[in-house]
Every structure is written in structure tokens, then in C-alpha cells.
Design an enzyme around this catalytic site. Structure first.
Site, PDB file in Angstrom:
ATOM      1  N   GLU A 328      54.334  15.510  -8.395  1.00 34.71           N
ATOM      2  CA  GLU A 328      52.952  15.725  -7.925  1.00 34.71           C
ATOM      3  C   GLU A 328      52.840  15.430  -6.445  1.00 34.71           C
ATOM      4  OE1 GLU A 328      48.951  14.918  -6.603  1.00 34.71           O
ATOM      5  OE2 GLU A 328      50.550  13.468  -6.659  1.00 34.71           O
ATOM      6  N   GLU A 329      53.534  14.368  -5.997  1.00 35.37           N
ATOM      7  CA  GLU A 329      53.298  13.864  -4.645  1.00 35.37           C
ATOM      8  C   GLU A 329      53.727  14.812  -3.542  1.00 35.37           C
ATOM      9  OE1 GLU A 329      51.505  11.540  -3.890  1.00 35.37           O
ATOM     10  OE2 GLU A 329      51.499  10.020  -5.454  1.00 35.37           O
ATOM     11  N   ASP A 356      44.630  10.297 -12.157  1.00 33.17           N
ATOM     12  CA  ASP A 356      45.450  10.134 -10.944  1.00 33.17           C
ATOM     13  C   ASP A 356      44.582   9.682  -9.777  1.00 33.17           C
ATOM     14  OD1 ASP A 356      47.486  10.162  -9.072  1.00 33.17           O
ATOM     15  OD2 ASP A 356      47.368  12.327  -8.744  1.00 33.17           O
ATOM     16  N   HIS A 428      50.035   4.596  -1.644  1.00 35.41           N
ATOM     17  CA  HIS A 428      51.170   5.049  -0.820  1.00 35.41           C
ATOM     18  C   HIS A 428      51.704   3.962   0.126  1.00 35.41           C
ATOM     19  CE1 HIS A 428      50.017   9.615  -1.314  1.00 35.41           C
ATOM     20  NE2 HIS A 428      50.082   8.972  -2.456  1.00 35.41           N
TER      21      HIS A 428
HETATM   22 ZN   LIG Z   1      48.949  10.361  -7.500  1.00 34.30          ZN
END
Ligand SMILES: [Zn+2]
Length: 471
Positions: A328-329, A356, A428
Site C-alpha cells: 500500500e505504502e 488504515d 511514518h
Molecule cells: Zn497505511
């Protein structure tokens, strides 16, 4: 307040029309079991503490596929590993130093905290040195384009924490994130040799936040990294006083695409097994931390939702499908592989659900559904009111990221609506670790996703199709 009262009234008038759906007692039992189960938290601890960071293409991502598949196979679900090719980008050395600045004492330099953005090209091995141009917006970069040639552009664009504090974290992320994604190419177009962006997230603890960037086809590829917010502000203050020179070393590598998988686990429906309620999170994470809030919690909650339903020996009419998405990232490769394989089966998907947006307290649900479906979903909200998840927020645009294409094909889409005030403090960064997840909130996530998934999976009819969107 108004919404809740209106909802309660709507529920009263709807009682007769939902007589054949999952009854109140069953939905309450699902919620109560979720709120006393540690199973999902144990899965999250396995993923984060035993494997760690899971960037796509890494051995850790492969281990995560195995671990999640094994845990769900052990529950008796039908497991499919769906192949996908994924990007394999690997972080290298990363450092930055202010080598010249106004008022600099002799022999003094200053080290900056930064991290390479996903997808970035490298500097020469010995690094590069150049004067900086600090701007706060793309408009300012355009206005000062003549000054950019041969320089390192620094974007000092703050994340709007006020928006985040008022339930608009996604908007704040989108606005600041534009510089992370497109800043390098915009700088390259005006002749810059590197670009640094202020980290997208709260200015806490001088942590750089990574994330994916993308090069435009019409611009040279220049190296790019995220400075801690504190260091972006430092460079900006000094640059207002006079020339600042920065030395930058970034040595990431983009390797060949790798083979990987989405993990798919089906709890087969009793009457309409070909119809699917998909409940999901993404299994890959950034490489700086163990990806507990992004998005180990989403995967664990999706697994936990199916686990609770199975444990209570409930047999929904439709199949409940857990998906742990890959990549996904940095690409959405896993979601694209699923959509490519299931495009013709969009009509058989009763709903798609993804968590998410962290692991804060769920306040309810966001749903991209037909306006009429809001009333039909009231029993779900009623069952979630005791845990504080009382809001239903109908959306026009797809929710979640991996489930967007199916929503554009008309499938109703949902995500838990979270308290996101502090999500972007850790998002992140090296601090996205298990301790950031309150086990109670993870139980609420499981409850929210399990009640919703079961209700839709067991309803006599599917929800109305949502409007088609752009593919
Ligand atoms: Zn995510």
C-alpha cells in the site's frame, strides 16, 4: 448530537424492515466478545515485535505474509496467497550538515535530522553540497524560480495541527503531503539539484517522517528527503539571515521489482458463499519502525473481526473475506492485483472495509454508500453506541486506499472513523511501535469492523450499489 438523535429516530421507524437481519442480541454479542478478546492484540504483537518493519520486497514482508496466513489457516479459514509484483526500494546512508551559515563560529557545523523519501534516487556517494533556497509553497518556488538553479530547495510547509485537532487530519496530511510527493520534481523543473521537505506530521521530538514520493515524467530525478520539522524551521531561520550551504548524503537503491502476495482468508458464507464482505488492512509498512499504527493495527483488527465471528460460531449468509494487502505504502500493487482478478466480480462484493488511519479511538464509521443505505445501517451504529462509535459519516469519495477501485465500481466502502488527532505524530516515523496502540482501542476497532461485516454479510439483501466513480 443532532446526528445521533436523528439516527435513533430512524432506527425506531426501521425496526420492521430489518426483521430478517442479524438481530440486536447477535450484534451486541459480537461487540461484547470483541471488547474482551486479546486475540487481535496478540496478532499485532506477533507482527510488530517478532518481525518488525515490513517494506515491500523485504524478507520481513515475506515473513509477515507467512505469519498472517498461518494464523488464519489455524482458525480454519480458506487461505489464498494472491501473487503481485512489488517495488523493492532500500534505504541507504542518510545525513545532512549545515556547513556554512550566517553567524557560524569557526570550525562549527550542524547536523540535521532527516530521512530519505521512498522512491528517491541517491546523491553521489560522497554527497553533494549546495546553497539552499527555502520556500513555504509551490507559489513561492515559482516566484523565486530564478534563484533555484544549482541549489537545494527546502520546503518549510507546516503540517496544520489545528486541522488535525479538529477532526481534519486527512486534509492536513493531504495539503502538506503534496510537497512530499511532488516537491522534488517541482524543484528539478527550476534547476534545483536536490529537494528537502519539512516532515508531514506533528513537530514532536525532532523525528523525520518518511513516505513515498513520485517523480514526474517531465522533470529530472533529483534526490529528496524529509527534514524533521524542527530542522526545517532552523534552516529557514538561518536562511532569512543570509546564505546557507548544506551537505547532503543519501544512498538509497531501487532494486528490481520483487514477488510478493496479498493474504486472503475466507470464512465461507452459509447461503450465498459467492457474495463477499471484504475486511482489510495493509501488511506492508515503512522501514523506520515496526508499523504498529500503520498499518499492523488494521490487519490485526480485520483478522480479529473474522476471528470473533468464527469463535461465536456465527454463520453469516455471505462469505467474510479478510485481506492483508501488500505494498500500500509505495504503489498499491496488491490492491491493483486484487482488482485485476476481481473486476468482473465487483457485483458479488457486498461491501469493502479497510482500516488504515491509525489506531485511535473509533468514533464510528465512514462509508461511501448510497444515501438510502444510511438508514439501513442504523442497527450497526446502534450496536456500537455503547463503545462510543456512534457516528456514521457518509462520504462521496472512496474511503480507505486499497479498496478504492472496487468502490469506484459501485461496491459500498467503509472505514472506521478514528480520532486522528495524534495519528500524524508517529505516522511514518521510527516511533510507530506497538506501545502506541492502546489495546482497548484495538478492541473497539475489532468490534466496529466485526459488527459491520457480520451485519452486511448476514442481511437478506445486499446494500444498494454506491454511485460509480472514476477508475
Ligand atoms: Zn497505511
Amino acid at each position: 448530537m443532532t446526528r445521533r438523535l436523528t439516527g435513533a429516530l430512524a432506527a425506531l421507524t426501521l425496526c420492521s424492515s430489518i426483521a430478517n437481519s442479524a438481530d440486536t442480541a447477535t450484534l451486541n454479542a459480537i461487540r461484547e466478545r470483541a471488547m474482551t478478546s486479546d486475540w487481535a492484540y496478540e496478532r499485532l504483537a506477533d507482527l510488530t515485535d517478532k518481525i518488525g518493519p515490513r517494506p515491500s520486497g523485504s524478507p520481513q514482508a515475506a515473513a509477515a505474509v507467512e505469519q498472517v496466513a498461518q494464523a488464519l489457516r489455524g482458525e480454519g479459514f480458506k487461505i489464498t496467497l494472491q501473487p503481485t509484483r512489488v517495488p523493492h526500494w532500500v534505504r541507504g546512508l542518510e545525513s545532512a550538515e549545515l556547513t556554512e551559515y550566517p553567524g557560524q563560529p569557526k570550525g562549527i557545523t550542524q547536523t540535521l535530522r532527516l530521512t530519505t523519501l521512498g522512491g528517491s534516487v541517491a546523491t553521489p556517494r560522497e554527497g553533494l553540497s549546495a546553497p539552499v533556497l527555502v520556500v513555504t509553497s509551490f507559489a513561492e518556488l515559482t516566484a523565486r524560480a530564478a534563484e533555484a538553479k544549482g541549489r537545494i530547495v527546502v520546503y518549510d510547509t507546516p503540517f496544520d495541527q489545528d486541522l488535525a485537532d479538529n477532526g481534519q487530519a486527512g486534509r492536513a496530511y493531504g495539503m502538506a503531503g503534496a510537497y512530499r510527493r511532488a516537491g522534488a520534481s517541482a524543484a528539478a523543473r527550476v534547476g534545483a539539484i536536490a529537494a528537502l521537505v519539512r516532515s508531514v506530521g506533528g513537530a514532536n521530538y525532532r523525528l523525520p517522517h518518511t513516505g513515498q514520493m513520485a517523480y514526474a515524467a517531465d522533470a529530472a530525478k533529483i534526490p529528496t528527503a524529509a527534514l524533521s520539522a524542527e530542522d526545517a524551521m532552523l534552516v529557514h531561520r538561518l536562511a532569512k539571515q543570509g546564505p546557507v550551504t548544506l551537505k547532503l548524503v543519501l544512498t538509497p537503491q531501487l532494486l528490481a521489482d520483487a514477488d510478493s502476495f496479498n493474504v486472503i482468508a475466507d470464512l465461507i458464507g452459509s447461503e450465498k458463499p459467492e457474495e463477499i464482505v471484504l475486511v482489510s488492512g495493509h501488511l506492508d509498512s515503512w522501514d523506520l519502525a515496526t508499523g504498529a499504527i500503520d498499518d499492523g493495527a488494521g490487519v490485526a483488527a480485520a483478522m480479529g473481526a473474522a476471528h470473533i465471528i468464527k469463535e461465536l460460531k456465527l454463520k453469516a449468509k455471505r462469505t467474510i473475506r479478510v485481506v492483508a494487502w501488500m505494498a500500500e505504502e509505495n504503489s498499491g500493487a496488491g490492491a491493483q492485483a486484487y482488482f485485476a482478478a476481481n473486476k468482473a466480480l465487483a457485483g458479488k462484493h457486498a461491501a469493502v472495509i479497510e482500516a488504515d488511519t491509525g489506531a485511535g479511538k473509533p468514533l464510528g464509521l465512514s462509508g461511501r454508500v448510497a444515501p438510502k443505505s444510511v438508514a439501513a445501517l442504523q442497527p450497526v451504529i446502534d450496536a456500537l453506541i455503547p463503545i462510543g462509535a456512534s457516528v456514521f459519516d457518509r462520504q462521496e469519495q472512496p474511503v480507505g486506499s486499497d479498496i478504492g477501485q472496487l468502490q469506484n465500481a459501485g461496491v459500498p466502502g467503509f472505514e472506521p472513523l478514528f480520532d486522528t488527532r495524534h495519528y500524524f505524530d508517529f505516522h511514518h516515523t521510527p516511533a510507530d511501535t506497538l506501545d502506541k496502540v492502546d489495546p482497548r482501542n484495538l478492541q473497539r476497532m475489532v468490534a466496529t469492523m466485526a459488527v459491520l461485516a457480520y451485519y452486511i454479510a448476514d442481511a437478506p439483501e445486499m446494500l444498494e450499489r454506491a454511485p460509480l466513480g472514476k477508475e
